[in-house]
Design a protein around this motif. Structure first.
Motif, PDB file in Angstrom:
ATOM      1  N   ARG A 128       0.828  -2.816   7.214  1.00 42.85           N
ATOM      2  CA  ARG A 128      -0.625  -2.895   7.216  1.00 42.85           C
ATOM      3  C   ARG A 128      -1.157  -3.551   8.496  1.00 42.85           C
ATOM      4  O   ARG A 128      -1.972  -4.477   8.450  1.00 42.85           O
ATOM      5  CB  ARG A 128      -1.126  -3.610   5.970  1.00 42.85           C
ATOM      6  N   VAL A 129      -0.692  -3.035   9.620  1.00 40.59           N
ATOM      7  CA  VAL A 129      -1.166  -3.546  10.903  1.00 40.59           C
ATOM      8  C   VAL A 129      -2.340  -2.691  11.372  1.00 40.59           C
ATOM      9  O   VAL A 129      -2.450  -1.502  11.038  1.00 40.59           O
ATOM     10  CB  VAL A 129      -0.047  -3.557  11.963  1.00 40.59           C
ATOM     11  N   THR A 130      -3.211  -3.281  12.134  1.00 39.45           N
ATOM     12  CA  THR A 130      -4.371  -2.555  12.656  1.00 39.45           C
ATOM     13  C   THR A 130      -3.983  -1.738  13.880  1.00 39.45           C
ATOM     14  O   THR A 130      -2.933  -1.965  14.503  1.00 39.45           O
ATOM     15  CB  THR A 130      -5.482  -3.528  13.053  1.00 39.45           C
ATOM     16  N   VAL A 131      -4.830  -0.799  14.220  1.00 41.58           N
ATOM     17  CA  VAL A 131      -4.606  -0.009  15.433  1.00 41.58           C
ATOM     18  C   VAL A 131      -4.573  -0.919  16.653  1.00 41.58           C
ATOM     19  O   VAL A 131      -3.752  -0.739  17.562  1.00 41.58           O
ATOM     20  CB  VAL A 131      -5.708   1.066  15.585  1.00 41.58           C
ATOM     21  N   GLU A 132      -5.433  -1.913  16.661  1.00 36.76           N
ATOM     22  CA  GLU A 132      -5.538  -2.808  17.816  1.00 36.76           C
ATOM     23  C   GLU A 132      -4.268  -3.623  18.046  1.00 36.76           C
ATOM     24  O   GLU A 132      -3.931  -3.942  19.190  1.00 36.76           O
ATOM     25  CB  GLU A 132      -6.735  -3.759  17.634  1.00 36.76           C
ATOM     26  N   GLU A 133      -3.542  -3.956  16.987  1.00 33.94           N
ATOM     27  CA  GLU A 133      -2.339  -4.772  17.138  1.00 33.94           C
ATOM     28  C   GLU A 133      -1.048  -3.960  17.056  1.00 33.94           C
ATOM     29  O   GLU A 133       0.045  -4.486  17.282  1.00 33.94           O
ATOM     30  CB  GLU A 133      -2.314  -5.869  16.074  1.00 33.94           C
TER      31      GLU A 133
ATOM     32  N   ARG B 164      -2.198   4.536  16.803  1.00 31.34           N
ATOM     33  CA  ARG B 164      -2.785   5.101  15.587  1.00 31.34           C
ATOM     34  C   ARG B 164      -1.698   5.496  14.587  1.00 31.34           C
ATOM     35  O   ARG B 164      -1.827   5.273  13.383  1.00 31.34           O
ATOM     36  CB  ARG B 164      -3.623   6.330  15.966  1.00 31.34           C
TER      37      ARG B 164
ATOM     38  N   SER C  87      -0.013   2.293  13.019  1.00 28.67           N
ATOM     39  CA  SER C  87      -0.924   1.684  12.053  1.00 28.67           C
ATOM     40  C   SER C  87      -1.013   2.521  10.788  1.00 28.67           C
ATOM     41  O   SER C  87      -0.952   1.987   9.663  1.00 28.67           O
ATOM     42  CB  SER C  87      -2.317   1.540  12.682  1.00 28.67           C
ATOM     43  N   TYR C  88      -1.122   3.830  10.937  1.00 29.51           N
ATOM     44  CA  TYR C  88      -1.236   4.727   9.787  1.00 29.51           C
ATOM     45  C   TYR C  88       0.007   4.650   8.901  1.00 29.51           C
ATOM     46  O   TYR C  88      -0.093   4.538   7.674  1.00 29.51           O
ATOM     47  CB  TYR C  88      -1.454   6.157  10.271  1.00 29.51           C
TER      48      TYR C  88
ATOM     49  N   ARG D 199       0.322   1.538   6.729  1.00 33.48           N
ATOM     50  CA  ARG D 199      -0.538   1.420   5.546  1.00 33.48           C
ATOM     51  C   ARG D 199       0.247   1.651   4.262  1.00 33.48           C
ATOM     52  O   ARG D 199      -0.056   1.091   3.209  1.00 33.48           O
ATOM     53  CB  ARG D 199      -1.659   2.471   5.605  1.00 33.48           C
TER      54      ARG D 199
END
Length: 332
Positions: free
Chosen positions: A182-187, A272, A275-276, A279
């Protein structure tokens, strides 16, 4: 066939590989320009060290690797006397499908049914609209591959006798450094250790189920035969690649260029995709994220792989792989 000779051609001061000698089992090695290799388990005093073990301690290891790469007094060995294997044994392989706009358009046209009323131009326009909508709605498509399909970057690729339409798909692959959930695109790029080359072979005849079309795609059958994913030769640290979204992906078949496209054509970039995937799944050190294949596959050219074909794959800054296809009946 004797494995092709590897070249220490890549971006940055070093890369990681897995190598062996006639009198030595495989080991993770530090490779530097000029074709020199350092046995990392010996140099670091850790006899049981593996490539995945290095990635599991990536934050600690990276500065040590930089220091070793600059050490002229280390026990360097010539690359030419060593065999190159796949640079990591991942626990999980995540594969991005339909991620290059032009590639998907080409496949849609090639897979049209004989009674499809659309013209080529109409088919291209319709699938282009679908791709643009996917990008706007931010919906990557990712499926799972098997680690057992991985082989070395210079090993022969055995074409199974059941594979009617074996095809090439050269791809950029990201190698994960730290557990990611569950990491963000930014990280997301903080979790990437580096990049390597993958050729994600596919039997086009078995992509779709013939017995029940509603089931859809059969990725197990079409992509996961032993050796269907030549990998490597090197893992090049992420810090040595200025922009993974702007690399040239080139595949030659028997010396003729078939794929030659920039990763700029990807709908969804590395960040992307990571991050995807995170999830739903927990990415682990050493895992691979394959980013999809650009245009120029065999279905587009009307020329599929056969016994004796030689594939040469190059991605900017990551080196080159060279594999020969061998029909199963003639494999030694």
């Amino acid at each position: 066939m004797k494995p092709a000779a590897a070249s220490a051609s890549f971006s940055g001061p070093f890369a990681l590989g897995v190598l062996s000698a006639p009198d030595q089992a495989s080991f993770p090695g530090l490779v530097i320009p000029g074709g020199r290799v350092l046995d990392l388990p010996t140099a670091l005093g850790e006899p049981a060290l593996t490539a995945r073990g290095i990635l599991e301690r990536w934050d600690e290891m990276l500065p040590r690797l930089h220091a070793l790469a600059a050490d002229e007094t280390a026990d360097w060995r010539p690359l030419e006397h060593l065999r190159v294997h796949a640079p990591v044994e991942p626990r999980q392989v995540f594969q991005s499908g339909a991620n290059y706009r032009q590639h998907v358009i080409d496949l849609e046209v090639a897979h049209r049914a004989p009674d499809d009323p659309r013209t080529v131009e109409e088919a291209r326009a319709q699938i282009a609209a679908v791709m643009d909508r996917r990008a706007a709605e931010d919906l990557p498509y990712v499926f799972i591959g098997l680690p057992s399909a991985i082989t070395g970057p210079f090993d022969d690729v055995v074409l199974p006798d059941w594979a009617e339409q074996p095809d090439w798909e050269l791809e950029l692959a990201a190698v994960i450094a730290r557990p990611a959930y569950r990491v963000t695109v930014e990280e997301a790029l903080e979790y990437v250790a580096g990049y390597t080359i993958a050729n994600d072979l596919t039997d086009r005849a078995t992509v779709f189920r013939r017995d029940m079309k509603a089931i859809g795609t059969d990725w197990l059958r079409c992509k996961n035969a032993p050796g269907f994913t030549p990998l490597g030769p090197w893992i090049v640290p992420a810090g040595s690649i200025a922009d993974p979204g702007d690399l040239r992906v080139t595949l030659k078949l028997n010396g003729e260029t078939m794929q030659d496209e920039s990763t700029k054509d990807m709908l969804f970039g590395i960040a992307r995709l990571v991050s995807y995937i995170s999830r739903t799944s927990r990415l682990l050190p050493g895992d691979l994220v394959l980013t999809g294949s650009p245009a120029g596959n065999g279905m587009h050219w009307g020329r599929l792989l056969r016994d004796g074909d030689v594939m040469e794959g190059v991605i900017t800054g990551l080196g080159a792989q060279r594999t020969r296809c061998v029909a199963e009946r003639t494999a030694s």
